[in-house]
Design a protein around this motif. Structure first.
Motif, mmCIF file in Angstrom:
data_model
loop_
_atom_site.group_PDB
_atom_site.id
_atom_site.type_symbol
_atom_site.label_atom_id
_atom_site.label_comp_id
_atom_site.label_asym_id
_atom_site.label_seq_id
_atom_site.Cartn_x
_atom_site.Cartn_y
_atom_site.Cartn_z
ATOM 1 N N ASN A 15 0.722 -1.172 -0.119
ATOM 2 C CA ASN A 15 -0.039 -0.174 -0.086
ATOM 3 C C ASN A 15 0.861 1.057 -0.100
ATOM 4 O O ASN A 15 2.017 1.316 0.558
ATOM 5 C CB ASN A 15 -0.907 0.041 1.378
ATOM 6 N N THR A 43 -2.443 1.336 -4.120
ATOM 7 C CA THR A 43 -2.159 -0.094 -4.046
ATOM 8 C C THR A 43 -1.205 -0.551 -5.235
ATOM 9 O O THR A 43 -1.479 -0.165 -6.427
ATOM 10 C CB THR A 43 -3.453 -1.011 -4.109
ATOM 11 N N ALA A 204 -7.411 -4.513 -1.833
ATOM 12 C CA ALA A 204 -5.747 -4.498 -1.964
ATOM 13 C C ALA A 204 -5.469 -6.061 -1.386
ATOM 14 O O ALA A 204 -4.682 -6.694 -2.184
ATOM 15 C CB ALA A 204 -5.384 -3.478 -1.161
#
Ligand SMILES: NC(=O)c1ccc[n+]([C@@H]2O[C@H](COP(=O)([O-])OP(=O)(O)OC[C@H]3O[C@@H](n4cnc5c(N)ncnc54)[C@H](OP(=O)(O)O)[C@@H]3O)[C@@H](O)[C@H]2O)c1
Length: 229
Positions: A15, A43, A204
């Motif tokens: 991230n 992401t 994600a």
């Protein structure tokens, strides 16, 4: 250098947070449509060839939490007033326009609101100084830093909003902002920023590990404990 090393170090992805999202957009090998339109990557997914795929799940998180928390799935044709013109506002605006919401943008620096409005086929409006300026909106989104710990509160009179209106504050430190208190006092649906944070993490995680995690009260409790001062 860090990003280039990730595939060799066996990472599935990472991230990216402030203030690196715009820079990351330029460093990845390819981007999804949301990241291109929003101009930011939050992401990164490393594919089987070691290439870096950039995504923006902030917009997805914003939208999933709005639908979840408001209990309203269909927003096409609704009217939203979006306060702010920074990175969070761009993600929210992309999601709102994609869902067919008519958006008016107000920002302290009016020129930024005008630029954003023309990019996303929205309207730029003056900062709402009177209660009447909020009349007719189904949704109010605070995407400014006002209300954050250490910042002034967002002082806005919600009395003219429709009884069915939703007030969404993207600020999550603190979780209960003065704006959300005012929305609750007025009997409106108040949506906090923590759910967006959780909902943006879910896709994600799914992209990295192939497992779609549950977004439920337990996850929220864990995160609240982690964020507690
Ligand atoms: N819930 C989530 O998952 C999530 C995700 C991302 C961000 N956020 C939150 O969203 C907020 C904005 O983040 P960002 O990344 O968009 O920040 P940003 O790019 O720095 O934008 C900040 C925005 O706030 C406005 N602003 C700042 N101080 C102000 C003041 N005193 N009066 C009026 N407007 C003011 C700025 O207006 P100007 O253009 O005039 O400077 C700009 O529109 C933050 O509270 C952040 O924590 C939440």
């Amino acid at each position: 250098y860090v990003l280039c090393a990730l595939p060799k170090m066996g990472f599935a992805g990472v991230n990216v947070t402030l203030p690196h999202k715009e820079h990351a957009r330029r460093l990845v090998d390819r981007c999804d449509d949301a990241a291109v339109a929003i101009g930011a990557v939050n992401t990164i997914v490393i594919d089987t060839h070691g290439a870096l795929a950039g995504r923006n799940t902030d917009a997805q998180g914003f939208w999933a939490h709005l639908v979840d928390a408001s209990g309203r799935a269909e927003w096409s044709g609704a009217r939203a007033l979006l306060l702010g013109a920074g990175g969070a506002a761009r993600a929210a605006l992309w999601a709102l326009r994609r869902a067919g919401v008519d958006v008016a943008i107000a920002n302290r620096s009016g020129a930024r609101a005008h630029a954003l409005a023309s990019e996303f086929a929205a309207d730029a409006v003056a900062w709402p100084e009177t209660p009447a300026a909020l009349g007719g909106f189904d949704l109010l989104v605070n995407a400014t830093s006002l209300g954050m710990a250490g910042q002034p509160p967002l002082a806005i009179d919600l009395s003219a909003m429709a009884d069915t209106a939703v007030v969404y504050d993207l600020v999550y430190t603190p979780l209960a902002t003065p704006l959300l208190h005012a929305a609750q006092a007025r009997g409106l649906v108040a949506v906090d920023g923590l759910g967006m944070l959780i909902h943006q993490a879910a896709p994600a995680f799914a992209a990295w590990f192939g497992i779609v995690p549950a977004v439920d009260a337990a996850v929220r409790r864990h995160l609240m404990a982690a964020l507690a001062p």
